[in-house]
Design a protein around this motif. Structure first.
Motif, short mmCIF file in Angstrom:
data_model
loop_
_atom_site.label_atom_id
_atom_site.label_comp_id
_atom_site.label_asym_id
_atom_site.label_seq_id
_atom_site.Cartn_x
_atom_site.Cartn_y
_atom_site.Cartn_z
N ILE A 196 14.85 -14.14 15.18
CA ILE A 196 15.28 -15.36 15.89
C ILE A 196 15.92 -15.42 17.40
O ILE A 196 15.73 -15.99 18.27
CB ILE A 196 16.42 -16.07 15.09
N VAL A 241 13.11 -20.05 9.66
CA VAL A 241 13.64 -20.34 11.16
C VAL A 241 12.82 -19.55 12.13
O VAL A 241 12.39 -19.91 13.18
CB VAL A 241 14.89 -20.49 11.18
N SER A 268 7.29 -21.11 19.87
CA SER A 268 7.65 -22.22 20.18
C SER A 268 9.02 -22.41 21.02
O SER A 268 10.22 -22.11 20.40
CB SER A 268 7.75 -23.06 18.67
N LEU A 315 13.31 -28.11 10.19
CA LEU A 315 13.83 -27.21 11.14
C LEU A 315 15.56 -27.74 11.06
O LEU A 315 16.24 -26.84 10.93
CB LEU A 315 13.51 -27.10 12.48
N SER A 362 4.79 -25.41 13.30
CA SER A 362 6.09 -25.33 14.08
C SER A 362 6.45 -26.75 14.36
O SER A 362 7.69 -27.06 14.46
CB SER A 362 5.78 -24.37 15.24
N LEU A 379 17.02 -24.98 18.18
CA LEU A 379 17.92 -24.09 17.76
C LEU A 379 19.40 -23.93 18.47
O LEU A 379 20.51 -23.98 18.07
CB LEU A 379 17.50 -22.81 17.51
N THR A 392 10.43 -20.50 15.32
CA THR A 392 10.51 -20.38 16.38
C THR A 392 9.62 -19.39 17.22
O THR A 392 9.52 -19.27 18.63
CB THR A 392 12.13 -19.71 16.66
N GLN A 412 13.47 -14.82 20.02
CA GLN A 412 13.09 -15.83 20.50
C GLN A 412 13.86 -16.34 21.52
O GLN A 412 13.51 -17.14 22.67
CB GLN A 412 12.59 -16.67 19.39
N LEU A 413 15.17 -16.32 21.37
CA LEU A 413 16.26 -16.91 22.08
C LEU A 413 16.15 -16.43 23.60
O LEU A 413 16.27 -16.73 24.56
CB LEU A 413 17.78 -16.90 21.66
N ASN A 442 11.05 -25.35 19.89
CA ASN A 442 12.03 -25.11 18.57
C ASN A 442 13.15 -24.21 18.86
O ASN A 442 14.32 -24.40 18.25
CB ASN A 442 11.19 -24.57 17.22
N THR A 443 13.14 -23.09 19.63
CA THR A 443 14.26 -22.36 20.14
C THR A 443 15.19 -23.24 20.89
O THR A 443 16.31 -22.98 20.64
CB THR A 443 13.63 -21.18 20.96
N ARG A 468 9.12 -29.40 12.66
CA ARG A 468 10.36 -29.81 13.22
C ARG A 468 10.36 -31.48 13.23
O ARG A 468 11.49 -31.80 13.20
CB ARG A 468 10.21 -29.29 14.84
#
Length: 905
Positions: free
Chosen positions: A562, A523, A530, A482, A473, A537, A527, A565-566, A533-534, A477
């Protein structure tokens, strides 16, 4: 008895033989041998003969003498014909054939007997025979045909005798005296197209046997006569004209001698290398597209493949043949996986020492587009790595094969691309090593997207790596992958938004669509776990674009992952998107609703999400789903619901109620909100309109019940027995069972539906279907695009058995009110007896719920008694009503704890 008689006869022969002339000795022995052969045949192939070694020596010497006599002073073609006549079976005098058959049998007896045969001079004589049979094909006439056509048995025996003799080192040593070995080897390299067709395969077999038994003396002999050098020179001349299969056969024989001799001496390998042997191999392997050539030559595909594979196998083995160990620099790029352990000092003896041999494999792959050849070379590289993992580093830090292959892999056939990326993947998954330079090149392939299929396969490779460790991850990135994927997905999302409602081009339905799906999965994998990474995004402004992919079932699983993860950084945004999508979905989008509800349930596992769910109108959103299902459980169903099936509707009801229960679980604020806003009443109203509950006015009241059953017995009868039950009643019982678990606060922990795979999973067209991850949620995973009929959904287990194992304390009193409000609606015209029986069973079940003091306190303290009494008004006032007695008992139980005594009065 027969063997004993033969033994006595042979002893007599031995006693008189020294006093007989040669011709008489021959005649006596030839008279004895047919009896010996007959005894062997009658004893099922078992030889019981005390003087077998002496017999073997005598017979082998006589056969050697006969062969030499037929060869002596004759031209080659005439000598060949004479040998053929000597050994043939279909002749008036079969002395030669009898001798041959006797030696054939004796050569299989034991090692000492075989050594006696070898010491007779026969190995050299047989080599002369083989040379003549191979080199000089018989000119056919009307009365003269080849041995292979006339008498294949003779050929088989002759070859088997040579195989038995030459597999012994002593046999090879004796062979050198004839000076025909190098002549035969050179003949295979120069006369293969002119030789006897029936003797090609047997000659190859004999020479391979000799090759495996090479000695120091035989290697010195072959080197002294420049055998390998002359063979290579001849093969260079024939490489462009000889048929593909023939040139492969001839080259493989030479390679056998080079490879098999190496453990004894490196002399033949050195001779092979100094005389451009590797250039010969490269020329032959690159000559033509092999599969096409073999088919054109009338060969079966496996015949051509086996010949080609033998060359590649030997070439692969030669990569470990060398005097000097290659050094590994130890220049490891970081970061690396925690399990990676590099110890170049520990050699297995199977490390690469011959880069020239490997360069042939590398060059062939770079310059050929033949599927079979390229795939076989990749398999060879995998084999070399398997011998010793250090070989990967030795090769990549010298010749850089994988690094260079990455530059051209997009030009190779699809199956080759798939195999190549699996090979790269194995470096990470099997060796726990991260090849940073190679990954950069693969990322460049993804960026350029020259060939969509190659891009897709490369991304799948990176995806499987990413799933191995969270370290990827950070790596992907920091490398920009990413950001690249987010930019590509933004572009695709805009295209999807513009094309909404229009027909999608065929390409979009193929590789391009798969590519979008894998980019989303990538993706999602980057994420998971991580937060950084979120945040990337979100900072890219991707959230509005990501949610566009929700509409397509192919993309939905990864998209939801995704968004989940948000939620880690912003619950409100996640809730707003998912609840908004639920509310805007159409009646027919059942699978979308189910997928969204399952995702919602995963997030509601965290108590921190409950507030966001409430503030984003989550309760009203879920209840609106129930409102949209009005009439969905009618029997028979009508309209849209006729194509869906009751079990699918029940599943949607189940997940909707699960979501509500999960949001209420251990959350007093949400519980107060739900109750004070009359949402339990709204739930009861919506459930009552599903179509399985009675809504048409007065019910027929029967004077008495013929039989009574408990709610648990109804559950068992409806789902776990063969007793026929009307569909409406089954649906009602399911919903009441859901509500029962909601009362106890456990519905969000239950799982009642699983999918039955009625069809075999579709096989991936690209030969590399990545394994699909199973959902961690209790409900079975539904694969995108895999439509199942309604009958594929079935109840899972015995609901009441689950219920009985739970604590019966009331957690959500509002759900009790919902059951009470639905109680009078448990009715169907034409089923009055059954209707009143189930009503009575449910009322008794409610009574069982309020037996504990704790449950009564919760219910009475909820302020919902007025609502319950209103729902039961008719039954409480009418003493003849079947529900009068059980409901009266419920309220009598509640009287002791009542905070509203006036209401009860």
């Amino acid at each position: 008895l027969q063997w004993e008689t033969l033994a006595r006869q042979f002893v007599e022969y031995e006693q008189v033989a020294p006093f007989l002339i040669a011709e008489e000795q021959k005649r006596r022995l030839l008279d004895f041998l047919p009896l010996f052969l007959k005894a062997w045949e009658q004893s099922a192939g078992t030889i019981v003969f005390p003087n077998i070694q002496l017999l073997a020596s005598e017979v082998a010497k006589l056969l050697t003498k006969e062969i030499k006599k037929n060869l002596n002073g004759k031209p080659a073609e005439e000598a060949r014909l004479a040998l053929e006549q000597l050994l043939q079976q279909k002749r008036e005098v079969e002395d030669g054939h009898v001798l041959l058959k006797s030696v054939y049998l004796l050569s299989q007896a034991d090692v000492r007997t075989l050594w006696n045969i070898i010491g007779s001079g026969l190995p050299a004589a047989l080599m002369q025979c083989l040379y003549l049979f191979f080199t000089f094909p018989v000119k056919k006439s009307s009365d003269d045909r080849e041995t292979s056509e006339d008498d294949p048995q003779t050929q088989d025996m002759l070859v088997q005798i040579m195989h038995n003799i030459y597999k012994e080192e002593q046999g090879v040593e004796e062979l050198l005296a004839a000076d025909k070995l190098q002549s035969l080897i050179i003949a295979t390299a120069s006369l293969w197209d002119q030789c006897s067709p029936s003797w090609k395969v047997p000659t190859g077999r004999v020479l391979r046997t000799i090759s495996k038994a090479q000695t120091k003396n035989s290697i010195v002999y072959l080197q002294a006569v420049d055998c390998i050098k002359i063979a290579i020179q001849n093969l260079f001349k024939l490489a462009d004209t000889l048929p593909a299969h023939d040139i492969c056969e001839a080259v493989s024989i030479i390679l056998c001698f080079v490879k098999d001799s190496y453990p004894v001496s490196s002399a033949l390998l050195t001779e092979f290398e100094t005389n451009d042997g590797y250039q010969l191999l490269l020329k032959i392997l690159l000559r033509q597209v092999w599969r096409f050539v073999f088919v054109c030559e009338g060969l079966q595909e496996n015949e051509g493949d086996s010949c080609l594979e033998e060359i590649l196998d030997m070439l692969t083995c030669l990569t470990t043949c060398g005097k000097t160990e290659l050094k590994v620099s130890g220049n490891i790029a970081h970061p690396q996986l925690p399990h990676f352990d590099f110890e170049p000092t520990q050699s297995s003896g199977m490390t690469v020492k011959n880069l020239q041999a490997f360069q042939v494999l590398q060059s062939v792959f770079q310059r050929s587009n033949d599927v079979r050849l390229c795939r076989r070379i990749l398999a060879a590289i995998g084999t070399i790595w398997a011998w010793d993992a250090v070989n990967f580093f030795l090769l990549e830090w010298t010749l850089q094969p994988i690094n260079q292959f990455t530059d051209i892999i997009h030009m190779k056939p699809h199956t080759v691309q798939v195999q190549f990326f699996k090979l790269v993947e194995s470096v990470v998954l099997d060796m726990s090593y991260i090849p940073h330079e190679i990954l950069k090149k693969i990322q460049y392939l993804v960026k350029e997207n020259i060939v969509p299929f190659c891009t897709l396969t490369a991304l799948r490779c990176l995806l499987n790596m990413t799933k191995k460790d969270l370290l990827f991850s950070d790596i992907f990135r920091d490398s920009g992958l990413l950001g690249l994927l987010l930019a590509l997905l933004r572009k695709q999302a805009k295209i999807l938004r513009k094309s909404a409602g229009t027909q999608v081009p065929a390409l979009e339905e193929g590789t391009e669509k798969e590519l979008n799906a894998v980019m989303l999965k990538m993706v999602a994998a980057l994420t998971v776990g991580s937060v950084r990474n979120t945040v990337v995004l979100k900072d890219y402004g991707m959230v509005p674009y990501i949610k566009i992919f929700l509409d397509d079932e192919c993309y939905r699983s990864a998209t939801l992952s995704i968004l989940e993860q948000l939620s880690v950084i912003n619950y409100e945004e996640y809730m707003s998107i998912v609840i908004g999508a639920l509310c805007s979905s159409t009646q027919g989008e059942l699978q979308l609703k189910l997928d969204l509800l399952k995702s919602l349930l995963r997030i509601l596992d965290s108590p921190k999400s409950h507030s966001a769910f409430r503030t984003c109108s989550g309760f009203n959103g879920l209840l609106s789903l129930l409102s949209d299902m009005e009439g969905a459980l009618q029997d028979p169903p009508t309209g849209l619901w006729a194509t869906v099936g009751h079990n699918c509707v029940l599943e949607l009801v189940f997940y909707t109620l699960q979501g509500i229960t999960a949001a209420l679980h251990l959350d007093s604020v949400n519980s107060n909100f739900f109750q004070k806003n009359g949402l339990f009443e709204k739930m009861a109203e919506d459930l009552g309109t599903l179509g399985c509950f009675w809504t048409r006015g007065e019910q027929q009241i029967l004077p008495g019940l013929e039989k009574t059953r408990t709610f648990a017995e109804f559950l068992d009868a409806a789902f776990c027995s063969s007793e026929p039950f009307p569909r409406w009643l089954k649906n009602c019982i399911w919903i009441l069972n859901f509500l029962d678990h909601m009362v106890k606060g456990t519905l969000h922990l239950e799982s009642y539906f699983k999918e039955i795979q009625t069809e075999v999973e579709e096989t991936s067209t690209n030969d590399w279907e990545e394994p699909q991850a199973k959902e961690e949620h209790p409900v079975a995973f539904k694969r995108p695009g895999n439509k199942l009929p309604a009958s594929a959904y079935i109840p899972w287990g015995n609901p009441e058995q689950k219920s009985e194992t739970r604590d019966t304390a009331i957690v959500h009193p509002g759900a009790v009110c919902v059951i009470v409000r639905l109680l009078p609606k448990l009715y169907k015209e034409g089923h009055s007896q059954l209707s009143q029986e189930i009503q009575r069973a449910v009322a008794d079940h409610i009574l069982s719920l309020v037996k504990s003091e704790k449950s009564r306190q919760v219910l009475c303290g909820s302020g919902l008694l007025s609502t319950m009494l209103t729902s039961c008004h008719d039954a409480l006032r009418d003493e003849s009503h079947p529900l009068h007695l059980p409901l009266t008992r419920v309220f009598e139980k509640l009287a002791s704890q009542a905070i509203e005594p006036d209401v009860l009065r």
